[in-house]
Design a protein around this motif. Structure first.
Motif, PDB file in Angstrom:
ATOM      1  N   HIS A  69      32.220   0.388  -0.641  1.00 36.49           N
ATOM      2  CA  HIS A  69      32.421   1.836  -0.648  1.00 36.49           C
ATOM      3  C   HIS A  69      31.697   2.419  -1.864  1.00 36.49           C
ATOM      4  N   PRO A  70      31.062   3.601  -1.729  1.00 39.70           N
ATOM      5  CA  PRO A  70      30.328   4.173  -2.871  1.00 39.70           C
ATOM      6  C   PRO A  70      31.181   4.330  -4.126  1.00 39.70           C
ATOM      7  N   ASP A  71      32.473   4.595  -3.942  1.00 39.09           N
ATOM      8  CA  ASP A  71      33.376   4.766  -5.084  1.00 39.09           C
ATOM      9  C   ASP A  71      34.396   3.633  -5.165  1.00 39.09           C
ATOM     10  N   GLY A  72      34.063   2.506  -4.525  1.00 39.99           N
ATOM     11  CA  GLY A  72      35.023   1.415  -4.447  1.00 39.99           C
ATOM     12  C   GLY A  72      34.630   0.209  -5.273  1.00 39.99           C
ATOM     13  N   TYR A  73      35.265  -0.899  -4.973  1.00 36.85           N
ATOM     14  CA  TYR A  73      34.993  -2.165  -5.649  1.00 36.85           C
ATOM     15  C   TYR A  73      33.937  -2.935  -4.869  1.00 36.85           C
ATOM     16  N   SER A  74      33.056  -3.588  -5.590  1.00 33.68           N
ATOM     17  CA  SER A  74      31.934  -4.271  -4.938  1.00 33.68           C
ATOM     18  C   SER A  74      32.243  -5.707  -4.556  1.00 33.68           C
ATOM     19  N   SER A  75      33.316  -6.281  -5.130  1.00 32.40           N
ATOM     20  CA  SER A  75      33.619  -7.692  -4.882  1.00 32.40           C
ATOM     21  C   SER A  75      35.111  -7.940  -5.046  1.00 32.40           C
ATOM     22  N   ALA A  76      35.540  -9.111  -4.582  1.00 34.21           N
ATOM     23  CA  ALA A  76      36.948  -9.479  -4.741  1.00 34.21           C
ATOM     24  C   ALA A  76      37.313  -9.615  -6.216  1.00 34.21           C
ATOM     25  N   ALA A  77      36.385 -10.113  -7.037  1.00 33.40           N
ATOM     26  CA  ALA A  77      36.668 -10.244  -8.471  1.00 33.40           C
ATOM     27  C   ALA A  77      36.905  -8.878  -9.099  1.00 33.40           C
ATOM     28  N   ASP A  78      36.099  -7.894  -8.715  1.00 31.09           N
ATOM     29  CA  ASP A  78      36.305  -6.535  -9.223  1.00 31.09           C
ATOM     30  C   ASP A  78      37.638  -5.972  -8.744  1.00 31.09           C
ATOM     31  N   LEU A  79      37.976  -6.261  -7.480  1.00 33.54           N
ATOM     32  CA  LEU A  79      39.252  -5.797  -6.946  1.00 33.54           C
ATOM     33  C   LEU A  79      40.415  -6.414  -7.714  1.00 33.54           C
ATOM     34  N   VAL A  80      40.346  -7.704  -8.001  1.00 33.57           N
ATOM     35  CA  VAL A  80      41.407  -8.369  -8.761  1.00 33.57           C
ATOM     36  C   VAL A  80      41.597  -7.687 -10.110  1.00 33.57           C
ATOM     37  N   ALA A  81      40.495  -7.418 -10.810  1.00 35.24           N
ATOM     38  CA  ALA A  81      40.587  -6.755 -12.112  1.00 35.24           C
ATOM     39  C   ALA A  81      41.209  -5.368 -11.966  1.00 35.24           C
ATOM     40  N   GLY A  82      40.840  -4.666 -10.891  1.00 36.59           N
ATOM     41  CA  GLY A  82      41.404  -3.342 -10.658  1.00 36.59           C
ATOM     42  C   GLY A  82      42.895  -3.386 -10.380  1.00 36.59           C
TER      43      GLY A  82
END
Length: 313
Positions: free
Chosen positions: A135-148
């Protein structure tokens, strides 16, 4: 495969004695469900949850469709588990089709509802055959999602691992590097995609350890009740169905009772080999059916607690 003396002794016992004789029940299990599409499917799901609840799983998880297509049904199912059972419910969450702000709102809502565990996944592309795009304003990877997720609330976080390598990974090494990034970002454990050979898991576990990964890696178990469906799942996640297994289910398409017995035998044997190799955690992909998972847990020595059994009755 690096086995301790104790594990080798256990392997010898598995060969010398009845495979499931007097197992200690010293394992932790978890169960995965998907949100129902119809009232009838909902009845099957809740019957399965009630059947498995007395086994005291450490958590149950609820999946999220490709592109967030089941988002609201996932939320509703998780909330109902929290409100109507004594189970620890884990909600799946993906990066697909949602901004960071949207996901933060979802996470805060889950926390307020009593959910303390998230299964964080990158997610599949929204359209079949398409490549993944964030998503343009989202997370690019699962690792980024975990940090978020970790930045929003102190959730327990599980992530996915791929014993036979993610289909989009450049190599097994880069796939392990990605797993390490997810764990370093704050994940608690990794749950593997399903596989059908114990050696597949052991090789992956050893490779992860050699790469410096010391987090818990839980084998994901798929009892095969529908071979055609399993073949489709395997193609999507890069798992290999051994030729002997394909042959074993030949001629059983119109014999569901025999197919279920064969499925239970195959899956139980896999779990027993994993147990002999030191595995003490199992995550079952139930497909919203309780029978096979319950039977295999029973063989592994897991029994309902008396109070739970009475409540379920």
């Amino acid at each position: 495969m690096n086995l301790t003396v104790k594990q080798l002794s256990e392997a010898r016992r598995a060969l010398d004695e009845p495979l499931f004789a007097d197992l200690a029940g010293d394992v932790d299990v978890s169960f995965e469900f998907f949100p129902p599409k119809t009232d009838r499917m909902g009845e099957t799901l809740w019957s399965s949850i009630r059947t498995l609840e007395p086994l005291s799983p450490r958590f149950v998880s609820v999946t999220y469709g490709a592109g967030g297509t089941t988002r609201e049904r996932t939320h509703a199912t998780v909330r109902r588990i929290v409100e109507e059972t004594g189970l620890d419910a884990a909600a799946h969450l993906t990066c697909v089709g949602a901004s960071r702000a949207e996901l933060e709102t979802i996470l805060r809502d889950y926390w307020d509802a009593g959910v303390r565990h998230i299964v964080a996944l990158r997610g599949d592309p929204q359209g079949q055959g398409e490549r993944y795009a964030s998503h343009p304003d989202g997370y690019s990877s699962a690792a980024d999602l975990v940090a978020g997720i970790a930045a929003v609330r102190p959730f327990e976080i599980s992530v996915a691992a791929y014993p036979e390598t993610h289909p989009e990974a450049h190599s097994a090494k880069t796939d392990l590097d990605n797993l390490r990034r997810k764990l370093d970002a704050g994940a608690t454990r990794a749950i593997t995609q399903f596989f059908f050979s114990a050696d597949t898991f052991f090789r992956f576990r050893d490779a992860a350890a050699a790469a410096g990964i010391d987090a818990e890696i839980v084998p994901g178990i798929l009892p095969v009740s529908n071979v055609a469906q399993t073949r489709k799942f395997a193609h999507m996640c890069g798992a290999q169905i051994p030729p002997w297994m394909d042959r074993l289910f030949e001629g059983l398409d119109d014999n569901p009772a025999a197919r279920q017995l064969v499925a239970a035998t195959v899956t139980a044997e896999l779990c027993r080999k994993l147990y002999a190799g030191g595995a003490r955690e199992f995550h079952f992909y139930t497909l919203n059916r309780a029978e096979l998972s319950y039977a295999i847990c029973h063989l592994l020595g897991i029994r309902p607690r008396l109070g739970e059994q009475k409540r379920a009755a």
